[in-house]
Design a protein around this motif. Structure first.
Motif, mmCIF file in Angstrom:
data_model
loop_
_atom_site.group_PDB
_atom_site.id
_atom_site.type_symbol
_atom_site.label_atom_id
_atom_site.label_comp_id
_atom_site.label_asym_id
_atom_site.label_seq_id
_atom_site.Cartn_x
_atom_site.Cartn_y
_atom_site.Cartn_z
ATOM 1 N N LYS A 148 0.832 -1.130 -0.106
ATOM 2 C CA LYS A 148 0.099 0.016 0.050
ATOM 3 C C LYS A 148 0.870 1.209 -0.015
ATOM 4 C CE LYS A 148 -4.087 -1.872 2.272
ATOM 5 N NZ LYS A 148 -5.051 -1.492 1.190
ATOM 6 N N GLN A 149 2.019 1.149 0.473
ATOM 7 C CA GLN A 149 2.756 2.476 0.756
ATOM 8 C C GLN A 149 4.347 1.900 0.701
ATOM 9 O OE1 GLN A 149 1.548 4.988 3.588
ATOM 10 N NE2 GLN A 149 3.611 5.464 4.455
ATOM 11 N N PRO A 150 5.102 2.092 -0.441
ATOM 12 C CA PRO A 150 6.368 1.520 -0.618
ATOM 13 C C PRO A 150 7.414 2.051 0.588
ATOM 14 C CG PRO A 150 5.563 2.315 -2.730
ATOM 15 C CD PRO A 150 4.412 2.590 -1.674
ATOM 16 N N ILE A 151 8.131 1.238 0.976
ATOM 17 C CA ILE A 151 8.915 1.584 1.728
ATOM 18 C C ILE A 151 10.490 1.978 1.345
ATOM 19 C CG2 ILE A 151 10.345 0.765 4.196
ATOM 20 C CD1 ILE A 151 7.969 -1.416 4.267
ATOM 21 N N PRO A 152 10.768 3.581 1.521
ATOM 22 C CA PRO A 152 12.083 3.729 1.146
ATOM 23 C C PRO A 152 13.220 2.885 1.406
ATOM 24 C CG PRO A 152 10.967 5.790 2.027
ATOM 25 C CD PRO A 152 10.268 4.283 2.447
ATOM 26 N N GLU A 218 9.374 3.887 16.108
ATOM 27 C CA GLU A 218 8.245 3.745 17.090
ATOM 28 C C GLU A 218 7.249 5.093 17.151
ATOM 29 O OE1 GLU A 218 9.650 0.528 20.302
ATOM 30 O OE2 GLU A 218 10.213 2.705 20.615
ATOM 31 N N SER A 219 8.163 6.097 17.089
ATOM 32 C CA SER A 219 7.589 7.453 16.903
ATOM 33 C C SER A 219 6.565 7.546 15.599
ATOM 34 C CB SER A 219 8.406 8.571 16.826
ATOM 35 O OG SER A 219 9.405 8.519 15.688
ATOM 36 N N GLU A 220 6.947 7.096 14.674
ATOM 37 C CA GLU A 220 6.163 6.880 13.225
ATOM 38 C C GLU A 220 4.639 5.941 13.447
ATOM 39 O OE1 GLU A 220 8.780 5.461 10.221
ATOM 40 O OE2 GLU A 220 10.142 7.151 10.527
ATOM 41 N N ILE A 221 4.821 5.235 14.400
ATOM 42 C CA ILE A 221 3.535 4.269 14.758
ATOM 43 C C ILE A 221 2.607 4.935 15.613
ATOM 44 C CG2 ILE A 221 2.837 2.172 15.135
ATOM 45 C CD1 ILE A 221 5.708 1.236 14.744
ATOM 46 N N PRO A 222 1.264 5.250 15.318
ATOM 47 C CA PRO A 222 0.208 5.812 16.132
ATOM 48 C C PRO A 222 0.241 5.203 17.274
ATOM 49 C CG PRO A 222 -0.687 5.865 13.754
ATOM 50 C CD PRO A 222 0.478 5.131 13.948
ATOM 51 N N GLY A 257 -1.364 1.156 12.938
ATOM 52 C CA GLY A 257 -2.093 2.217 12.460
ATOM 53 C C GLY A 257 -1.174 3.216 11.703
ATOM 54 N N LYS A 258 0.107 2.518 11.330
ATOM 55 C CA LYS A 258 1.267 3.397 10.454
ATOM 56 C C LYS A 258 0.744 3.677 9.078
ATOM 57 C CE LYS A 258 6.145 3.642 9.505
ATOM 58 N NZ LYS A 258 6.047 4.085 8.000
ATOM 59 N N THR A 259 0.132 2.916 8.224
ATOM 60 C CA THR A 259 -0.069 2.976 6.752
ATOM 61 C C THR A 259 -0.970 4.268 6.502
ATOM 62 O OG1 THR A 259 0.478 0.652 6.529
ATOM 63 C CG2 THR A 259 -0.838 2.004 4.803
ATOM 64 N N SER A 260 -0.480 5.141 5.443
ATOM 65 C CA SER A 260 -1.578 6.176 5.548
ATOM 66 C C SER A 260 -2.792 5.876 4.472
ATOM 67 C CB SER A 260 -0.422 7.278 4.995
ATOM 68 O OG SER A 260 0.414 7.683 5.977
ATOM 69 N N ALA A 261 -2.268 4.914 3.586
ATOM 70 C CA ALA A 261 -3.211 4.553 2.590
ATOM 71 C C ALA A 261 -4.377 4.012 3.227
ATOM 72 C CB ALA A 261 -2.797 3.762 1.588
ATOM 73 N N ILE A 262 -5.835 4.155 2.653
ATOM 74 C CA ILE A 262 -6.863 3.476 3.311
ATOM 75 C C ILE A 262 -6.854 2.121 2.734
ATOM 76 C CG2 ILE A 262 -9.367 3.708 3.061
ATOM 77 C CD1 ILE A 262 -9.304 6.455 2.837
#
Length: 262
Positions: A148-152, A218-222, A257-262
């Protein structure tokens, strides 16, 4: 809600560590007879003797290396000819080393596609006839939120994971009429050896400590924490169960909840 897997047989790939191991343990806990597939026989022997047998299951293992699809095909063929008819397949294969996609060599794409897409496909082709006969089948692919959201920095992995997701979605249309579902589980950051490798690699490149890299993740994960393999296993086990009979062709993130895409 019926999530019992008593009387079912499940094949779990990459099952001696991390997410694969957690799934094998959970499926056995729910009553399935589990067939482990991995390349380290010693680890397979240890795990197969650790699986629950509370429902009189009979567990087994196959030693196979996914870098050798012909070997895998032969092992699975012999297994089926011995009278086995698994209803559940967990496709789970470790990802390739990271790197910028523009710098990757063709061979790395080829090897990774073979280990993931080709091996997944030969397993499905081998097992689907038995699933059709039983009018029950669950094909569950452990992929990545990169679908859903490619990882750099994971160029080859992003590419191949996306190919597997499209393969699975296409197949879900074809098999649903036979009582067979095909779904993808998309782990986010999960406490496995793979994550340790990623953290170590970033630490070496940036000069940050491993603790600092992990804290950044961890800071990027809700949810503000890294996931556990058992949390991936819980969804996988549900999708394998009779309760999930009308869930088909989905890709479900398990990522706090990290992935921004629906």
């Amino acid at each position: 809600m019926n999530i019992s897997l008593k009387g079912k047989q499940a094949v779990v790939c990459g099952s001696t560590q991390g997410i694969g191991r957690a799934i094998a343990l959970e499926l056995a806990h729910l009553g399935a007879s589990v067939v482990l597939i991995a390349r380290n026989e010693q680890s397979l022997m240890v795990l197969v003797n650790s699986l629950s047998m509370s429902d009189d299951q009979s567990h087994a293992y196959l030693v196979a290396d996914f870098s050798n699809p012909s070997e895998l095909r032969a092992k699975v063929k012999a297994f089926l000819e011995a009278g086995n008819q698994p209803e559940i397949l967990i496709n789970n294969t470790g990802g390739p080393a990271g790197g910028q996609i523009i710098e990757e060599e063709y061979q790395k794409f080829s090897d990774t596609l073979s280990a993931h897409l080709e091996c997944n496909h030969l397993l499905v082709q081998a097992l689907v006839p038995g699933m059709k006969r039983k009018k029950y089948g669950r094909i569950i692919n452990i992929i990545s939120t990169s679908v859903k959201q490619p990882i750099p920095g994971l160029g080859v992995s992003n590419t191949v994971r996306g190919a597997v997701a499209s393969w699975a979605k296409t197949m879900s249309f074809e098999l649903a009429q036979f009582g067979i579902t095909v779904n993808n589980v998309l782990p986010g950051f999960t406490n496995t050896g793979r994550l340790d490798y990623v953290i170590d690699s970033i630490s070496q490149k940036t000069g940050k400590t491993k603790e600092e890299v992990k804290a950044g993740f961890e800071s990027e994960i809700p949810a503000r924490r890294i996931g556990e393999p058992e949390e991936i296993a819980s969804l996988s086990a549900f999708l394998a169960s009779p309760a999930a009979s009308y869930i088909n062709g989905t890709s479900i993130p398990v990522d706090g909840g990290k992935t921004s895409a629906i």
